[in-house]
Design an enzyme around this catalytic site. Structure first.
Site, PDB file in Angstrom:
ATOM      1  CD  GLU A  93      -2.894  -1.052   2.372  1.00 54.37           C
ATOM      2  OE1 GLU A  93      -3.957  -0.428   2.209  1.00 54.37           O
ATOM      3  OE2 GLU A  93      -2.578  -1.597   3.444  1.00 54.37           O
ATOM      4  NE  ARG A 129       6.339   7.264  -2.323  1.00 54.50           N
ATOM      5  CZ  ARG A 129       5.694   7.882  -1.345  1.00 54.50           C
ATOM      6  NH1 ARG A 129       4.360   7.869  -1.323  1.00 54.50           N
ATOM      7  NH2 ARG A 129       6.347   8.501  -0.390  1.00 54.50           N
ATOM      8  CD  GLU A 153       5.551   4.954  16.680  1.00 53.63           C
ATOM      9  OE1 GLU A 153       5.244   4.548  17.810  1.00 53.63           O
ATOM     10  OE2 GLU A 153       6.184   6.004  16.476  1.00 53.63           O
ATOM     11  CG  ASN A 167       9.756   8.776  24.383  1.00 59.56           C
ATOM     12  OD1 ASN A 167       8.935   9.607  24.755  1.00 59.56           O
ATOM     13  ND2 ASN A 167      10.344   7.921  25.214  1.00 59.56           N
TER      14      ASN A 167
END
EC number: 2.3.1.117
Length: 314
Positions: free
Chosen positions: A196, A198, A254, A289
């Site tokens: 989904e 590149r 993340e 963080n």
């Protein structure tokens, strides 16, 4: 040494410029001396013979050719040679980086890709006027590379938007490329994957990995770089994340975090290092963080993500 050959149809302009060469059934074998020869008479396969000839509206001639490459480790010799190498990738006969693609931009022409076939850029408005008697003229792009699906449709894959996958992409069976996914040439997947984001030129994504929506992986063309980035098995790049280093197996980046080679990351023991020092390592989670803003890397236990099998039963 790996040889390759193929019989195809080349579109050639009046001044001899090769716009494209379509090889419907390339092979990893040599069928004669290296180079490209034009075929005539009985040498042209019957199923291709009817497709040859002049197209006055596009001001091109479609001719049958046989191209042979003695060694895929050698640089491409001509435009037909480049097209054969791109077909080998999309037919999954070679994997990314298994064939030498040095210098291909200088051998490929910029082309107007239309629903009536490739056209020369120079004088295209006149060409468009001639083509309009056939119907509406759709221009898919002006580029050196066409859409993969106009030349190769590999089995076992889903491609939601054909414009997002270039010829020369390698899509393994089980790969799903969603609408915002993109796969460049000499790049792609080695197994079941969700794309989904590149996948830039030169990037290889291994089995079971998920490139999240809007995620970006830096390619070998980024800023003239030479770093080849690989994503291991069962990795996840979260939505809108970015990656400029290689990942081993079972890693997660993340959502929203861009990890480049120079990104300073803090390890679990408080040490600060550049992300490039962790390139290729497995079982890592890269996160930011939320209080300090520092990029952290921690060890992950067990295996990585699991893809939804129903989405990859293509």
């Amino acid at each position: 040494m790996t040889a390759a050959s193929g019989i195809g149809l080349a579109t050639i302009t009046a001044d001899g410029t090769v716009l494209d060469t379509w090889f419907p059934a390339p092979e990893l074998s040599a069928s004669g001396p290296a180079g490209t020869a034009r075929l005539t008479g009985d040498d042209v396969p019957a199923d291709l013979a009817a497709l040859t000839g002049k197209d006055e509206d596009r001001d091109v001639e479609v001719v049958a050719v046989r191209t042979t490459i003695a060694d895929l480790n050698d640089k491409p010799a001509d435009t037909h040679d480049v097209w054969l190498r791109l077909h080998l990738l999309s037919h999954r006969l070679t994997k990314p980086h298994e064939a030498n693609l040095d210098g291909i931009f200088g051998l490929l022409s910029n082309v107007v890709w239309t629903n009536f076939g490739p056209c020369a850029v120079e004088g295209f408005e006149t060409t468009r006027a001639r083509l309009r008697k056939r119907g509406a003229v759709a221009v898919y792009g002006i580029d050196k590379f066409p859409r993969m699906v106009d030349y190769v449709t590999p089995s076992g894959v889903r491609i939601a938007d054909a414009d997002r996958v270039r010829l020369g992409a390698h899509l393994a069976s089980g790969t799903t490329v969603m609408h915002e996914g993109f796969v460049n040439f000499n790049a792609g997947t080695l197994g079941t994957s969700m794309v989904e984001g590149r996948i830039s030129a030169g990037v290889v994504v291994d089995d079971g990995s998920d490139i999240g929506g809007g995620a970006s992986i830096m390619g070998t063309l980024s800023g003239g770089g030479k770093e080849v980035i690989k994503v291991g098995k069962r990795c996840l790049l979260g939505a809108n994340s970015g990656l400029g280093i290689s990942l081993g197996d079972d890693c997660v980046v993340e959502a929203g975090l861009y990890v480049t080679g120079g990104t300073k990351v803090t390890t679990a023991d408080g040490q600060v290092t550049k992300a490039i020092e962790l390139s290729g390592a497995s079982n890592l989670l890269f996160r930011r963080n939320s209080l300090s803003g520092a990029v952290e890397v921690v060890k992950r236990d067990g295996t990585g993500i699991t893809l939804n099998e129903a989405l990859h039963a293509n």
